[in-house]
Design an enzyme around this catalytic site. Sequence first.
Site, short mmCIF file in Angstrom:
data_model
loop_
_atom_site.label_atom_id
_atom_site.label_comp_id
_atom_site.label_asym_id
_atom_site.label_seq_id
_atom_site.Cartn_x
_atom_site.Cartn_y
_atom_site.Cartn_z
N GLU A 70 0.81 -1.23 0.00
CA GLU A 70 0.00 0.00 0.00
C GLU A 70 0.84 1.27 0.00
OE1 GLU A 70 -2.84 -0.05 -0.86
OE2 GLU A 70 -4.04 -1.61 0.08
N HIS A 88 -6.79 -3.22 9.27
CA HIS A 88 -8.02 -3.94 8.91
C HIS A 88 -8.72 -4.26 10.24
CE1 HIS A 88 -6.27 -5.61 4.83
NE2 HIS A 88 -6.19 -4.29 4.93
N HIS A 107 -12.52 -3.15 2.86
CA HIS A 107 -11.06 -3.17 3.07
C HIS A 107 -10.68 -2.85 4.51
CE1 HIS A 107 -6.88 -2.08 1.27
NE2 HIS A 107 -6.79 -2.48 2.52
N HIS A 115 -2.51 2.29 8.76
CA HIS A 115 -3.57 1.60 8.01
C HIS A 115 -3.84 0.27 8.69
CE1 HIS A 115 -5.87 -0.35 4.96
NE2 HIS A 115 -4.90 -1.15 4.58
ZN LIG Z 1 -5.12 -2.98 3.66
#
Ligand SMILES: [Zn+2]
Length: 216
Positions: A76, A97, A157, A95
């Site tokens: 990413e 999840h 996501h 970031h």
């Molecule tokens: Zn991700």
Amino acid sequence: MSQGESHTRAGIIAVAQALDAAGLVPNKSGNVSCRSADGFLITPAGVPYRELVPADIVESSLTGAAEEHARRPSSEWRMHAAIYADRPDAAAIVHTHSPRATALACAGRGIPPFHYMIALAGGEIRCMPYATFGTAELAATAVQGLEGRRATLLANHGVIAIGSSLGEAHAVALEVENLAGQYLALLAADLEPRLLDAAELQRVTTKFADYGRLKA
Ligand SMILES: [Zn+2]
């Protein structure tokens, strides 16, 4: 490597490992980065967080040209690069999840301003449309979702959070997960949240700045 950079690399690892221990980056998902003099430092692809050492953290320019390095940057990296280019106020990006926020994102639901702590994220948290992981399209979508905010959900996501420091980006990511849990509880009980208005969120933001929760 300067002392400052070693410190930053260690800080990135500490945040990544804390997210992992809290179950917010399941199965090596997520990534953490911090702005550097020439670009940014980011967690590598494919290395379990518990095994990370400072030399594993990858330096990348804002155009993605990674320095000669044994590790590949996170898949990413484009999303991180695009955010640093667009947001001079972002010194760090987290970031995740994280499960409860990701559950909402999988239903395409953002988080409305039902609790004052959402001011940490800059107000109502949007859920942006789906785009494939690692793409420039997802990077552009994330930038859009963050407009005037410190966090956004990415449909199907996860979560992206920014801050003026690693600690702040980490705190915002944790708060998004906390708010998502509260919102899911409201939805599960079929309760309608009572929302705070923009004037109240502004008041809270000012108080947060006074208490040092956020840099004004
Ligand atoms: Zn991700």
